[in-house]
Design an enzyme around this catalytic site. Structure first.
Site, mmCIF file in Angstrom:
data_model
loop_
_atom_site.group_PDB
_atom_site.id
_atom_site.type_symbol
_atom_site.label_atom_id
_atom_site.label_comp_id
_atom_site.label_asym_id
_atom_site.label_seq_id
_atom_site.Cartn_x
_atom_site.Cartn_y
_atom_site.Cartn_z
ATOM 1 N N GLY A 12 0.881 -1.298 -0.002
ATOM 2 C CA GLY A 12 -0.038 0.028 -0.102
ATOM 3 C C GLY A 12 0.633 1.266 -0.105
ATOM 4 C CG MET A 90 -1.366 -7.887 -6.843
ATOM 5 S SD MET A 90 -0.813 -7.224 -8.659
ATOM 6 C CE MET A 90 0.712 -6.159 -7.952
ATOM 7 N NE ARG A 91 -9.126 -11.940 -7.331
ATOM 8 C CZ ARG A 91 -9.238 -13.265 -7.336
ATOM 9 N NH1 ARG A 91 -7.971 -13.674 -7.470
ATOM 10 N NH2 ARG A 91 -10.120 -14.004 -7.873
ATOM 11 C CG ASN A 107 -4.210 -0.823 -12.616
ATOM 12 O OD1 ASN A 107 -3.947 -0.977 -11.482
ATOM 13 N ND2 ASN A 107 -3.579 -1.391 -13.527
ATOM 14 C CG HIS A 109 1.207 -1.855 -15.767
ATOM 15 N ND1 HIS A 109 1.193 -3.050 -15.189
ATOM 16 C CD2 HIS A 109 2.313 -1.748 -16.549
ATOM 17 C CE1 HIS A 109 1.886 -3.886 -15.847
ATOM 18 N NE2 HIS A 109 2.568 -3.147 -16.722
ATOM 19 N N GLY A 143 -9.898 -5.278 -20.910
ATOM 20 C CA GLY A 143 -8.664 -5.966 -21.182
ATOM 21 C C GLY A 143 -7.540 -5.803 -20.099
HETATM 22 C C1 GAR Z 1 3.039 -1.137 -7.565
HETATM 23 O O1 GAR Z 1 4.332 -1.292 -8.124
HETATM 24 C C2 GAR Z 1 2.207 -1.124 -8.623
HETATM 25 O O2 GAR Z 1 2.489 -0.432 -9.722
HETATM 26 C C3 GAR Z 1 2.093 -2.589 -8.975
HETATM 27 O O3 GAR Z 1 1.867 -3.175 -7.835
HETATM 28 C C4 GAR Z 1 2.751 -2.270 -6.806
HETATM 29 C C5 GAR Z 1 2.028 -1.969 -5.630
HETATM 30 O O4 GAR Z 1 2.765 -1.285 -4.648
HETATM 31 N N1 GAR Z 1 0.874 -2.776 -9.664
HETATM 32 C C6 GAR Z 1 0.727 -3.841 -10.466
HETATM 33 O O5 GAR Z 1 1.642 -4.583 -11.074
HETATM 34 C C7 GAR Z 1 -0.617 -4.050 -11.427
HETATM 35 N N2 GAR Z 1 -0.505 -4.851 -12.635
HETATM 36 P P1 GAR Z 1 2.101 -0.846 -3.264
HETATM 37 O O6 GAR Z 1 1.287 -1.760 -2.694
HETATM 38 O O7 GAR Z 1 3.045 -0.333 -2.520
HETATM 39 O O8 GAR Z 1 1.247 0.470 -3.717
#
Ligand code: GAR
Length: 220
Positions: A12, A90-91, A107, A109, A143
């Site tokens: 988070g 992550m869903r 979102n 990424h 997508g």
């Molecule tokens: C972040 O790096 C975000 O970009 C990635 O998960 C991490 C969450 O970090 N998201 C993805 O890969 C989505 N496909 P956080 O919990 O410290 O914010």
């Protein structure tokens, strides 16, 4: 003021950055609820520390993704959420959620989409030999990592980078652009035209550029 529902699955740090930017008055939003699909993640502790309501709904307790998303929708509506913010959630989202919040799910990424979709992409980025990487905030469509792009930040990739060092460099920028995207939304700047998101009224920086390696016969 825009009402947010933030969905998390892990540490988070993006949630924390958004909380901090709201508290600092940089983002005109209120986090109405944080929802995690994983119990005991640190993101929930962050919400508690700032007196933000949080809910855990474990996806394993639902037979289908659609039923899980239906429950999510109920929770988000009950908290009067306008904009849904996926922050390390992550869903895979289904149309059940997207139809209830059309072009109102964002979102983040850790790559310059449409390059490097998917999860855990940092080492792939390093191994590919690209000289720049970055992060993207986009509206979610049906997508995977394909929705209209709102904002991106670019960072250099260096020869001694590992997946971890690149991740750390990108994450710093994630913490800026997610709040920036929410503020653009809150101020009504975002206009969707086809697959493009226009930031109406935001001036451009003419001739901005970066070169990597910064070998230098042309100064940035
Ligand atoms: C972040 O790096 C975000 O970009 C990635 O998960 C991490 C969450 O970090 N998201 C993805 O890969 C989505 N496909 P956080 O919990 O410290 O914010």
């Amino acid at each position: 003021m825009v009402n947010l529902g933030i969905l998390v699955s892990g540490s988070g740090s993006n949630l924390q950055a958004i909380i901090d930017n709201i508290e600092a008055g940089r983002v005109d939003a209120k986090i109405k609820v944080v929802v995690s699909n994983v119990p005991d993640v640190y993101a929930l502790e962050r919400a508690r520390k700032h007196n933000i309501p949080s809910v855990v709904i474990c996806h394993k307790e639902f037979k289908t993704r659609e039923e899980f998303d239906q429950r999510l929708v109920e929770i988000l509506k009950a908290h009067e959420v306008e904009l849904v913010v996926l922050a390390g959630f992550m869903r895979i989202i289904t149309p059940v959620l997207l139809r209830s919040f059309p072009m109102r799910v964002m979102n983040i990424h850790p790559a310059l989409l449409p390059a490097f979709p998917g999860t855990h992409v940092w080492q792939t980025e390093v191994d590919s030999g690209v000289k720049f990487a970055g992060c993207t905030v986009h509206f979610v469509d049906e997508g995977t990592d394909t929705g209209p792009i709102i904002i991106q930040a670019v960072v250099p990739v260096y020869e001694d980078d590992t997946g971890d060092t690149l991740n750390a460099r990108i994450l710093k920028q994630e913490h800026k652009i997610y709040s920036q995207a929410i503020q653009l939304y809150a101020e009504g700047h975002l206009e969707i035209q086809g697959h493009r998101v226009l930031a109406k009224g935001i001036p451009k920086v003419p001739d901005a550029f970066m070169i990597n390696p910064p070998a230098g016969i042309f100064d940035p």
